[in-house]
Design a protein around this motif. Structure first.
Motif, PDB file in Angstrom:
ATOM      1  N   CYS A 107       0.808  -1.223   0.000  1.00 19.18           N
ATOM      2  CA  CYS A 107       0.000   0.000   0.000  1.00 19.18           C
ATOM      3  C   CYS A 107       0.844   1.277   0.000  1.00 19.18           C
ATOM      4  CB  CYS A 107      -0.990  -0.016   1.169  1.00 19.18           C
ATOM      5  SG  CYS A 107      -2.364  -1.167   0.872  1.00 19.18           S
ATOM      6  N   HIS A 108       1.981   1.260   0.681  1.00 21.63           N
ATOM      7  CA  HIS A 108       2.812   2.468   0.723  1.00 21.63           C
ATOM      8  C   HIS A 108       3.419   2.798  -0.644  1.00 21.63           C
ATOM      9  CE1 HIS A 108       6.852   0.708   0.405  1.00 21.63           C
ATOM     10  NE2 HIS A 108       6.320  -0.333   1.011  1.00 21.63           N
ATOM     11  N   ALA A 109       3.448   1.842  -1.588  1.00 29.12           N
ATOM     12  CA  ALA A 109       4.075   2.051  -2.899  1.00 29.12           C
ATOM     13  C   ALA A 109       3.066   2.327  -4.013  1.00 29.12           C
ATOM     14  CB  ALA A 109       4.919   0.835  -3.262  1.00 29.12           C
ATOM     15  N   ILE A 110       1.786   2.446  -3.690  1.00 31.97           N
ATOM     16  CA  ILE A 110       0.762   2.641  -4.718  1.00 31.97           C
ATOM     17  C   ILE A 110       1.054   3.878  -5.572  1.00 31.97           C
ATOM     18  CG2 ILE A 110      -1.671   3.287  -5.046  1.00 31.97           C
ATOM     19  CD1 ILE A 110      -2.324   1.222  -2.829  1.00 31.97           C
ATOM     20  N   GLY A 111       1.420   4.970  -4.968  1.00 28.25           N
ATOM     21  CA  GLY A 111       1.708   6.197  -5.723  1.00 28.25           C
ATOM     22  C   GLY A 111       2.827   6.000  -6.729  1.00 28.25           C
ATOM     23  N   PHE A 112       3.845   5.252  -6.369  1.00 27.43           N
ATOM     24  CA  PHE A 112       4.951   4.947  -7.277  1.00 27.43           C
ATOM     25  C   PHE A 112       4.411   4.270  -8.534  1.00 27.43           C
ATOM     26  CE2 PHE A 112       7.763   1.460  -8.664  1.00 27.43           C
ATOM     27  CZ  PHE A 112       8.822   2.187  -9.171  1.00 27.43           C
ATOM     28  N   TYR A 113       3.591   3.237  -8.370  1.00 24.30           N
ATOM     29  CA  TYR A 113       3.059   2.508  -9.519  1.00 24.30           C
ATOM     30  C   TYR A 113       2.042   3.336 -10.297  1.00 24.30           C
ATOM     31  CZ  TYR A 113       5.452  -1.583  -7.709  1.00 24.30           C
ATOM     32  OH  TYR A 113       6.416  -2.463  -7.282  1.00 24.30           O
ATOM     33  N   GLU A 114       1.265   4.169  -9.612  1.00 26.66           N
ATOM     34  CA  GLU A 114       0.327   5.047 -10.320  1.00 26.66           C
ATOM     35  C   GLU A 114       1.083   5.990 -11.254  1.00 26.66           C
ATOM     36  OE1 GLU A 114      -3.573   5.353  -7.428  1.00 26.66           O
ATOM     37  OE2 GLU A 114      -1.870   6.672  -6.974  1.00 26.66           O
ATOM     38  N   ARG A 115       2.229   6.498 -10.820  1.00 27.39           N
ATOM     39  CA  ARG A 115       3.026   7.381 -11.680  1.00 27.39           C
ATOM     40  C   ARG A 115       3.540   6.649 -12.921  1.00 27.39           C
ATOM     41  NH1 ARG A 115       4.296   9.073  -6.563  1.00 27.39           N
ATOM     42  NH2 ARG A 115       6.239   7.882  -6.401  1.00 27.39           N
ATOM     43  N   LEU A 116       3.566   5.323 -12.873  1.00 24.81           N
ATOM     44  CA  LEU A 116       4.006   4.522 -14.010  1.00 24.81           C
ATOM     45  C   LEU A 116       2.834   3.965 -14.816  1.00 24.81           C
ATOM     46  CD1 LEU A 116       6.956   2.743 -12.208  1.00 24.81           C
ATOM     47  CD2 LEU A 116       7.123   4.517 -13.963  1.00 24.81           C
ATOM     48  N   PHE A 118      -0.164   2.520 -13.641  1.00 31.12           N
ATOM     49  CA  PHE A 118      -0.995   1.466 -13.066  1.00 31.12           C
ATOM     50  C   PHE A 118      -2.185   2.067 -12.333  1.00 31.12           C
ATOM     51  CE2 PHE A 118       2.896  -0.731 -13.879  1.00 31.12           C
ATOM     52  CZ  PHE A 118       2.527  -2.045 -14.123  1.00 31.12           C
ATOM     53  N   GLU A 119      -3.290   1.315 -12.309  1.00 29.55           N
ATOM     54  CA  GLU A 119      -4.502   1.720 -11.591  1.00 29.55           C
ATOM     55  C   GLU A 119      -4.851   0.668 -10.550  1.00 29.55           C
ATOM     56  OE1 GLU A 119      -7.579   2.307 -14.466  1.00 29.55           O
ATOM     57  OE2 GLU A 119      -6.458   3.874 -15.522  1.00 29.55           O
ATOM     58  N   VAL A 120      -5.291   1.131  -9.393  1.00 28.49           N
ATOM     59  CA  VAL A 120      -5.698   0.259  -8.292  1.00 28.49           C
ATOM     60  C   VAL A 120      -7.052  -0.368  -8.598  1.00 28.49           C
ATOM     61  CG1 VAL A 120      -6.447   0.270  -5.867  1.00 28.49           C
ATOM     62  CG2 VAL A 120      -4.436   1.564  -6.553  1.00 28.49           C
ATOM     63  N   TYR A 121      -7.222  -1.630  -8.204  1.00 31.72           N
ATOM     64  CA  TYR A 121      -8.545  -2.247  -8.223  1.00 31.72           C
ATOM     65  C   TYR A 121      -8.626  -3.235  -7.065  1.00 31.72           C
ATOM     66  CZ  TYR A 121      -6.616  -6.522 -10.304  1.00 31.72           C
ATOM     67  OH  TYR A 121      -5.900  -7.668 -10.534  1.00 31.72           O
ATOM     68  N   GLY A 122      -9.826  -3.477  -6.609  1.00 32.70           N
ATOM     69  CA  GLY A 122     -10.044  -4.448  -5.538  1.00 32.70           C
ATOM     70  C   GLY A 122      -9.692  -3.894  -4.162  1.00 32.70           C
ATOM     71  N   PRO A 123      -9.999  -4.688  -3.141  1.00 31.70           N
ATOM     72  CA  PRO A 123      -9.799  -4.253  -1.757  1.00 31.70           C
ATOM     73  C   PRO A 123      -8.352  -4.425  -1.291  1.00 31.70           C
ATOM     74  CG  PRO A 123     -10.672  -6.468  -1.784  1.00 31.70           C
ATOM     75  CD  PRO A 123     -10.625  -6.010  -3.222  1.00 31.70           C
ATOM     76  N   VAL A 124      -8.066  -3.853  -0.141  1.00 28.38           N
ATOM     77  CA  VAL A 124      -6.787  -4.081   0.532  1.00 28.38           C
ATOM     78  C   VAL A 124      -6.778  -5.530   1.027  1.00 28.38           C
ATOM     79  CG1 VAL A 124      -5.367  -3.453   2.540  1.00 28.38           C
ATOM     80  CG2 VAL A 124      -6.575  -1.672   1.254  1.00 28.38           C
ATOM     81  N   TYR A 125      -5.649  -6.208   0.897  1.00 27.89           N
ATOM     82  CA  TYR A 125      -5.519  -7.575   1.403  1.00 27.89           C
ATOM     83  C   TYR A 125      -4.150  -7.743   2.048  1.00 27.89           C
ATOM     84  CZ  TYR A 125      -2.950  -8.360  -2.973  1.00 27.89           C
ATOM     85  OH  TYR A 125      -2.055  -8.274  -4.011  1.00 27.89           O
ATOM     86  N   ASP A 126      -4.046  -8.750   2.874  1.00 27.59           N
ATOM     87  CA  ASP A 126      -2.794  -9.052   3.570  1.00 27.59           C
ATOM     88  C   ASP A 126      -1.985 -10.049   2.747  1.00 27.59           C
ATOM     89  OD1 ASP A 126      -1.291 -11.082   5.468  1.00 27.59           O
ATOM     90  OD2 ASP A 126      -1.410  -9.175   6.515  1.00 27.59           O
ATOM     91  N   ASP A 127      -0.729  -9.725   2.513  1.00 25.80           N
ATOM     92  CA  ASP A 127       0.195 -10.654   1.877  1.00 25.80           C
ATOM     93  C   ASP A 127       1.458 -10.674   2.727  1.00 25.80           C
ATOM     94  OD1 ASP A 127       1.759 -12.262   0.269  1.00 25.80           O
ATOM     95  OD2 ASP A 127       1.660 -10.982  -1.500  1.00 25.80           O
ATOM     96  N   GLY A 129       1.738 -10.506   5.863  1.00 25.44           N
ATOM     97  CA  GLY A 129       1.684  -9.535   6.953  1.00 25.44           C
ATOM     98  C   GLY A 129       1.781  -8.086   6.520  1.00 25.44           C
ATOM     99  N   ILE A 130       1.746  -7.821   5.206  1.00 21.24           N
ATOM    100  CA  ILE A 130       1.887  -6.462   4.671  1.00 21.24           C
ATOM    101  C   ILE A 130       0.640  -6.138   3.856  1.00 21.24           C
ATOM    102  CG2 ILE A 130       3.276  -4.950   3.187  1.00 21.24           C
ATOM    103  CD1 ILE A 130       5.655  -6.897   3.774  1.00 21.24           C
ATOM    104  N   PRO A 131      -0.011  -4.972   4.109  1.00 17.27           N
ATOM    105  CA  PRO A 131      -1.199  -4.599   3.327  1.00 17.27           C
ATOM    106  C   PRO A 131      -0.840  -4.328   1.865  1.00 17.27           C
ATOM    107  CG  PRO A 131      -0.878  -3.081   5.179  1.00 17.27           C
ATOM    108  CD  PRO A 131       0.282  -4.002   5.156  1.00 17.27           C
ATOM    109  N   HIS A 132      -1.621  -4.891   0.958  1.00 16.86           N
ATOM    110  CA  HIS A 132      -1.419  -4.766  -0.474  1.00 16.86           C
ATOM    111  C   HIS A 132      -2.725  -4.370  -1.173  1.00 16.86           C
ATOM    112  CE1 HIS A 132       2.236  -7.094   0.233  1.00 16.86           C
ATOM    113  NE2 HIS A 132       2.560  -7.005  -1.046  1.00 16.86           N
ATOM    114  N   ARG A 133      -2.591  -3.854  -2.385  1.00 19.58           N
ATOM    115  CA  ARG A 133      -3.708  -3.651  -3.310  1.00 19.58           C
ATOM    116  C   ARG A 133      -3.257  -4.140  -4.676  1.00 19.58           C
ATOM    117  NH1 ARG A 133      -7.402   0.878  -2.589  1.00 19.58           N
ATOM    118  NH2 ARG A 133      -8.650  -0.222  -4.121  1.00 19.58           N
ATOM    119  N   ASP A 134      -4.176  -4.724  -5.424  1.00 17.43           N
ATOM    120  CA  ASP A 134      -3.878  -5.127  -6.795  1.00 17.43           C
ATOM    121  C   ASP A 134      -3.923  -3.908  -7.702  1.00 17.43           C
ATOM    122  OD1 ASP A 134      -3.428  -7.837  -6.333  1.00 17.43           O
ATOM    123  OD2 ASP A 134      -5.553  -8.327  -6.510  1.00 17.43           O
ATOM    124  N   MET A 135      -3.092  -3.943  -8.735  1.00 20.11           N
ATOM    125  CA  MET A 135      -3.024  -2.851  -9.709  1.00 20.11           C
ATOM    126  C   MET A 135      -2.894  -3.452 -11.099  1.00 20.11           C
ATOM    127  SD  MET A 135      -0.606  -0.084  -7.724  1.00 20.11           S
ATOM    128  CE  MET A 135      -1.360   1.348  -8.533  1.00 20.11           C
TER     129      MET A 135
END
Length: 139
Positions: A107-116, A118-127, A129-135
């Motif tokens: 989740c902390h890196a979403i902005g990095f990928y958005e600048r490249l 990528f778009e977020v989709y789906g809910p936050v999930y644990d991978d 022990g770290i919160p993630h979102r699919d992009m």
């Protein structure tokens, strides 16, 4: 910094980078980090001169390329190494006929990928022990 990204068969270098970033820094268990997908994957290595500083793993699933295990050593962060890895991943996936790229972003890196692109989709999930979102990004 003399940065370049290349496809590699040097799994030992990729594993060493992943161990440093994911296992040592982020506390991911070795069982979660080291899986059985490496053998069938394309591996990218970011080099500063001849020193490995980052890696990414590409998996093809039909017309979708999955970008996984993206990491850059602490001293390489903020230098463009991460963006170079992702841009090389996108080019490699395009060359292999993928129509889209997907990844699971901490989740902390979403902005990095958005600048490249990528778009977020789906809910936050644990991978591990770290919160993630699919992009996703169309290629």
């Amino acid at each position: 910094m003399t940065l370049h990204v290349t496809e590699t068969d040097d799994l030992a270098a990729c594993h060493a980078l992943r161990r440093t970033v994911f296992i040592d820094e982020q506390g991911v268990s070795e069982a979660d980090e080291m899986d059985d997908l490496d053998a069938g994957a394309v591996h990218l290595l970011a080099l500063d001169g001849d020193r490995p500083i980052g890696t990414a793993r590409l998996l093809l699933q039909g017309d979708t390329g999955k970008i996984t295990r993206v990491c850059v050593l602490a001293e390489g962060r903020g230098t463009g190494a991460g963006a170079a890895l992702i841009n090389a991943a996108i080019a490699s996936l395009r060359d292999r006929g993928a129509a889209q790229a997907k990844l699971g972003s901490q989740c902390h890196a979403i902005g990095f990928y958005e600048r490249l692109g990528f778009e977020v989709y789906g809910p936050v999930y644990d991978d591990a022990g770290i919160p993630h979102r699919d992009m996703v990004r169309r290629l």
